[in-house]
Write an enzyme that holds these catalytic residues in place. Sequence first.
Site, PDB file in Angstrom:
ATOM      1  N   ARG A 258       3.856   0.837  -1.971  1.00  0.00           N
ATOM      2  CA  ARG A 258       4.156   2.069  -1.255  1.00  0.00           C
ATOM      3  C   ARG A 258       5.644   2.386  -1.398  1.00  0.00           C
ATOM      4  NH1 ARG A 258       0.451   1.372   4.268  1.00  0.00           N
ATOM      5  NH2 ARG A 258      -1.490   0.996   3.131  1.00  0.00           N
ATOM      6  N   ARG A 273       8.432  -3.221   6.653  1.00  0.00           N
ATOM      7  CA  ARG A 273       8.184  -1.999   5.875  1.00  0.00           C
ATOM      8  C   ARG A 273       8.754  -2.207   4.480  1.00  0.00           C
ATOM      9  NH1 ARG A 273       6.943   3.107   7.947  1.00  0.00           N
ATOM     10  NH2 ARG A 273       7.568   2.449  10.022  1.00  0.00           N
ATOM     11  N   GLU A 345       2.082  -2.179  14.368  1.00  0.00           N
ATOM     12  CA  GLU A 345       0.755  -2.120  13.744  1.00  0.00           C
ATOM     13  C   GLU A 345       0.516  -3.292  12.795  1.00  0.00           C
ATOM     14  OE1 GLU A 345      -1.377   0.243  10.153  1.00  0.00           O
ATOM     15  OE2 GLU A 345      -0.009   1.435  11.386  1.00  0.00           O
ATOM     16  N   SER A 348      -5.462  -1.307  10.833  1.00  0.00           N
ATOM     17  CA  SER A 348      -5.855   0.085  11.012  1.00  0.00           C
ATOM     18  C   SER A 348      -7.274   0.219  10.477  1.00  0.00           C
ATOM     19  CB  SER A 348      -4.905   1.004  10.244  1.00  0.00           C
ATOM     20  OG  SER A 348      -5.301   2.347  10.368  1.00  0.00           O
ATOM     21  N   ARG A 385       2.368  -8.159   6.417  1.00  0.00           N
ATOM     22  CA  ARG A 385       3.094  -7.858   7.652  1.00  0.00           C
ATOM     23  C   ARG A 385       2.695  -8.796   8.800  1.00  0.00           C
ATOM     24  NH1 ARG A 385       3.466  -1.886  10.411  1.00  0.00           N
ATOM     25  NH2 ARG A 385       4.556  -1.411   8.458  1.00  0.00           N
TER      26      ARG A 385
END
Length: 419
Positions: A258, A273, A345, A348, A385
């Site tokens: 990403r 991130r 988070e 999801s 993460r």
Amino acid sequence: MIDLKIVRDDPDLVRASQRTRGEDPGLVDALLDADAARRAAIVDADTLRSEQKALGKQVGKAQGDEKQALLAKGKELAEQVKAAVARQSEADEAAAKAHRAISNIVASEAPAGGEDDYVVLEHVGEPREIENPKDHLELGESLGLLDMERGAKVSGSRFYFLTGQGAFLQLGLLNMAAQKAAANGFTLMVPPVLVRPEVMEGTGFLGAHADEVYHLDKDDDLYLVGTSEVPLAGYHMDEILDLSDGPKRYAGWSTCFRREAGSYGKDTRGIIRVHQFDKVEGFIYCKPEDAEAEHQRLLGWEKDMLAAIDVPYRVIDVAGGDLGSSASRKFDCEAWVPTQNTYRELTSTSNCTTFQARRLSIRYRDENGKPQTAATLNGTLATTRWLVAILENHQQPDGSVKLPPELAKFVGTDVLTPR
């Protein structure tokens, strides 16, 4: 894409969904206009083709001057048909573009509002008191698990090396996720991480968030995936599935990429991130009437994984304005991060209803044998993460990290100790 019949029959529902997302409700009217123009173009083209066919029969019966006149008229009519077909093609393209511009319809149960308007559904576990906690980066470096400096030297900012026990920790975590998924009826997949444009676009990742995606745009025209949801959605593209025995469930283990465009200065420390990470993602194909139940099952499997790493977390119902374009409803599980004194988070799970399958032409046969559009769902089962929450919540006063028993079996050690 959403069901065009819903747009025609209940445009106010779609307009309301667009407003909930903070998107332009005028796109609904643009689609209705484009759809009307397309249908009119089809009628015009069909009418002229019928006239051409009828004229062809007359020519076959005619003689002399009459035949020559009909042939001349036929030539003129052929030009009209050619122009009408071109107009139909343009109208089809315009209607398809307008159709793809509209995001999935937000579920009526989803909260209204934007990023900060989520609803907390439950809290699981209590954050423990940690005196002078170290953050995951300090722990990772002191334990020899993580090397951000050399990651940046080799690849740039937001890249890293997982080293020694850090690599085993991630592999153990993902292997545990894969084993749990298989035990729950998922087929484990290691998919390609480069996909064609039609697959990336079909899953809804080339809309508002296209700047998040890495693109090999010279000789290849391929995209690096940000989740194995993308290749798993493309796996059955242009197929008719057999769902007579229930949903098809896959678990994809892949490296993900990403760009994190627009997130500079936000969660930049450590591995919260980053541009590259590994993940096990659950993906489900089912009948539309089964999608809501499958969504709850996916959430349950995520909670089972979080129980195995023994961290406090909360479950939130994401507001409509914070949904991705494909999702109708989404639940996030957010783990407690002691040094940030907040939740972040970790998982999801999204119910995409028939949105992705309609774009990718994925169908199944109903009880009458008629092809119908399938539904798709996705959900995180483990990702890099998670190491943040594991390290910070299980740190000990002596600087070590004690792993929860179920995870320790997959990592091969009970305690991560300083170098």
